[in-house]
Design an enzyme around this catalytic site. Structure first.
Site, mmCIF file in Angstrom:
data_model
loop_
_atom_site.group_PDB
_atom_site.id
_atom_site.type_symbol
_atom_site.label_atom_id
_atom_site.label_comp_id
_atom_site.label_asym_id
_atom_site.label_seq_id
_atom_site.Cartn_x
_atom_site.Cartn_y
_atom_site.Cartn_z
ATOM 1 N N GLY A 207 4.076 9.353 -0.382
ATOM 2 C CA GLY A 207 3.282 7.579 0.183
ATOM 3 C C GLY A 207 3.327 6.467 -1.199
ATOM 4 O O GLY A 207 2.568 7.876 -1.919
ATOM 5 N N THR B 73 0.581 0.011 -1.275
ATOM 6 C CA THR B 73 -0.455 -0.238 -1.901
ATOM 7 C C THR B 73 -1.793 0.746 -1.650
ATOM 8 O O THR B 73 -2.887 0.605 -2.206
ATOM 9 C CB THR B 73 -0.623 -1.063 -0.880
ATOM 10 N N GLY B 74 -1.688 1.424 -0.789
ATOM 11 C CA GLY B 74 -2.522 2.813 -1.263
ATOM 12 C C GLY B 74 -2.112 4.347 -2.152
ATOM 13 O O GLY B 74 -2.587 4.396 -2.674
ATOM 14 N N ALA C 141 9.702 7.622 0.142
ATOM 15 C CA ALA C 141 10.912 7.376 1.191
ATOM 16 C C ALA C 141 11.401 6.174 -0.181
ATOM 17 O O ALA C 141 12.950 6.269 0.371
ATOM 18 C CB ALA C 141 10.708 6.971 2.619
ATOM 19 N N CYS D 92 -2.888 -4.433 13.468
ATOM 20 C CA CYS D 92 -2.487 -4.950 12.625
ATOM 21 C C CYS D 92 -2.504 -6.307 12.553
ATOM 22 O O CYS D 92 -1.509 -7.098 12.763
ATOM 23 C CB CYS D 92 -1.764 -4.618 11.283
ATOM 24 N N GLY E 80 -6.829 -3.870 3.587
ATOM 25 C CA GLY E 80 -7.327 -3.059 1.712
ATOM 26 C C GLY E 80 -8.019 -2.876 0.976
ATOM 27 O O GLY E 80 -8.675 -1.673 0.411
ATOM 28 N N CYS F 2 -11.059 -10.285 3.601
ATOM 29 C CA CYS F 2 -9.375 -10.551 4.076
ATOM 30 C C CYS F 2 -9.093 -11.669 2.797
ATOM 31 O O CYS F 2 -9.940 -12.547 3.617
ATOM 32 C CB CYS F 2 -9.258 -10.442 5.414
ATOM 33 N N LYS G 25 -5.161 -15.899 -3.195
ATOM 34 C CA LYS G 25 -4.265 -14.848 -2.777
ATOM 35 C C LYS G 25 -2.624 -15.279 -4.125
ATOM 36 O O LYS G 25 -2.183 -14.083 -3.521
ATOM 37 C CB LYS G 25 -3.916 -15.047 -0.923
#
Length: 412
Positions: free
Chosen positions: A8, A11-12, A35, A162, A330, A363, A398
Site C-alpha cells: 500500500g 497517505t499511510g 495496486a 468514515c 490522518g 481533523c 485545508k
C-alpha cells in the site's frame, strides 16, 4: 540485512516507506507493492467530484520518487499472504519473501452488502468520492445533474466508519450549488447510521453535535439518523429509521437525482480470503478481514507483521442502534507510522518493540466556503482533550495542508 515490504502506498503507506528508508541502514532492502502506480491525495477527492480540482492536481507517479530514495517499487496487487512462511504472492504469480511486512492496504469497499449500492462502474445507482477514479466518475455525473437538478441524498450507510467525507461532500455540494445559483432547486437529505449528527463514529468530539446540526440547519439540509439503507434503485433509496432500542420506527422512500453514500469497509481481498479459511478470521485478521494489531501496531501472533491505517481492526467506541464503525484519521495513522518505524528499528537492533502510537487526531473538515476543526486527544474516548471550532480559516488551512502534504510526499 533485512527486507521490509510495505503493501500500500497512500497517505499511510508512502510516509511509512519513506520513514523506514530514512531511519534504517542502507544495508536493508525496502520494497513497496501497490495496486496503482500513482499517489492520490485522498482528502482532496471530494473537491475533484465537483470540479474544484483535477485528478492531476492531487496525483503523481510513485516510481520515480521511490526509486530516488532507494526504495523498490512493484506495481502489483497482492493476491495471497502466507504469514507462517513470510511470503506474499503477487498478481503476476511471483512470490516475494520478507523479514518484516507492513500492511497499509486501505479498505475494500463493501458496496455489495446493499442491493443497488455503489457507482455505475460497480453496477450501482450512487456515486463515491473517496478514490480519485470514483471522484472523477462522480464529477461527470455532477455536471449532468447540474444541467437538470433535483433532490440529493448524501451520507453514510450502516457499518460505515468514515463519516467526515460524507459531511464534507454534503457541504461542498451545497456550496457549489449556491455558486451555480441553482441551490433553490435542490432539496438535500443527509442519511446516516450515526445515532446523532456529529457523532462521527467517535461518540462526538467536543460540541460536534451542536456545531454540525447548526451548519445543517443553516444550509437547509434535512437529516435522518439511526438509518439503515435497505435497497437503492435508480432514483430512489429505501431507508429504515430506528429508535434508540434498535426498533424500526420509520420507513422512508427517498427520491434522488444524485446520491453519494459512503459504504462500510472490509479488509483487502487477499486478507478476506484468510477469513474464508477460518470463519472467525484466525490469528491475523478479524471476520471482516481487518488486521489484528496490539499496542505496538503489530499482529499479536506474527510479530514481524505490522499494520496501520484503515485496514486495521478497531472495535466501535460504543454500542449504537445501527452499526457504526470507528474511523482511522490522518494524524492517528501518522502516529502509527512513527511507532512502526521505531519498533522495527528496535527489532533489528535485537530489542523488543516499545513504541505505541498516540492515536491522537486533528481533523480539518472542509465545508466548501468554511470548515470545522476537531481535536481529540486521544481519538477514542475517554480523552484528555476535546475541541471543535468552525470558521473560514479551516477551509484555508485545508487548502494549505493539501499543498504541503503533496509537496512533501514528492520530496520524500
Amino acid at each position: 540485512m533485512a527486507t521490509i515490504v510495505v503493501v500500500g502506498s497512500s497517505t499511510g503507506g508512502l510516509p511509512m516507506a519513506y520513514d523506514v528508508r530514512k531511519h534504517l541502514g542502507k544495508e536493508h532492502t525496502i520494497k513497496v507493492v501497490n495496486a496503482i502506480d500513482e499517489f492520490n491525495f485522498v482528502p482532496s477527492n471530494p473537491w475533484v467530484a465537483v470540479g474544484w480540482r483535477k485528478p492531476e492536481d492531487i496525483s503523481f507517479k510513485l516510481e520515480p520518487h521511490l526509486t530516488r530514495k532507494g526504495i523498490e517499487f512493484y506495481h502489483q496487487t497482492v493476491t495471497k499472504l502466507d504469514a507462517p512462511n513470510n511470503k506474499i504472492t503477487l498478481d503476476d504469480g511471483s512470490e516475494m519473501d520478507y523479514d518484516y511486512l507492513i500492511l497499509a492496504t486501505g479498505p475494500a469497499l463493501a458496496f455489495e452488502e446493499i442491493e443497488g449500492f455503489g457507482p455505475k462502474s460497480h453496477g450501482g445507482n450512487t456515486v463515491f468520492v473517496c478514490t480519485t477514479p470514483h471522484a472523477t466518475e462522480a464529477f461527470e455525473q455532477w455536471e449532468e445533474f447540474c444541467e437538470n437538478p433535483g433532490p440529493i441524498v448524501v451520507g453514510a450507510v450502516q457499518g460505515a466508519s468514515c463519516y467526515g467525507p460524507a459531511y464534507e461532500f454534503a457541504m461542498i455540494m451545497e456550496t457549489d450549488l449556491r455558486k451555480r445559483k441553482i441551490r433553490s432547486q435542490v432539496p438535500m437529505t443527509f442519511v446516516t447510521s450515526e445515532p446523532y449528527i456529529g457523532h462521527l463514529g467517535l461518540g462526538g468530539v467536543g460540541d460536534s453535535k451542536g456545531l454540525m446540526e447548526t451548519e445543517m440547519r443553516n444550509r437547509h439540509i434535512n437529516w435522518i439518523c439511526n438509518a439503515k439503507v435497505t435497497k437503492i434503485e435508480d432514483g430512489k433509496m429505501y431507508v429504515d429509521g430506528h429508535n434508540n432500542k434498535g426498533d424500526v420506527i420509520d420507513q422512508h422512500e427517498l427520491p434522488f437525482s444524485y446520491s453519494m453514500m459512503l459504504p462500510a469497509f472490509k479488509g483487502s481481498k487477499f486478507l478476506q480470503e484468510l477469513v474464508e479459511e477460518d470463519n472467525m478470521g484466525g490469528p491475523l485478521v478479524n471476520p471482516r478481514g481487518f488486521v489484528k494489531v496490539d499496542n505496538f501496531s503489530r499482529n499479536p501472533t506474527y510479530h514481524n507483521i505490522y499494520a496501520l491505517g484503515v485496514g486495521i481492526a478497531i472495535p466501535p467506541v460504543e454500542a449504537t442502534p445501527v452499526p457504526v464503525g470507528t474511523p482511522k484519521t490522518g494524524l492517528m495513522i501518522e502516529s502509527m507510522v512513527t511507532a512502526i518505524c521505531h519498533n522495527i528499528e528496535a527489532n533489528l537492533a535485537g530489542k523488543d518493540a516499545h513504541e505505541e502510537p498516540t492515536w491522537n487526531t486533528v481533523c480539518l473538515a472542509d465545508m466548501g466556503d468554511t470548515g470545522a476543526a476537531f481535536v481529540a486527544l486521544p481519538q477514542i474516548p475517554p480523552r484528555n482533550l476535546t475541541w471543535a471550532k468552525r470558521g473560514k480559516w479551516v477551509h484555508l488551512a485545508k487548502i494549505a495542508f493539501e499543498k504541503y502534504f503533496i509537496r512533501n510526499m514528492k520530496a520524500g
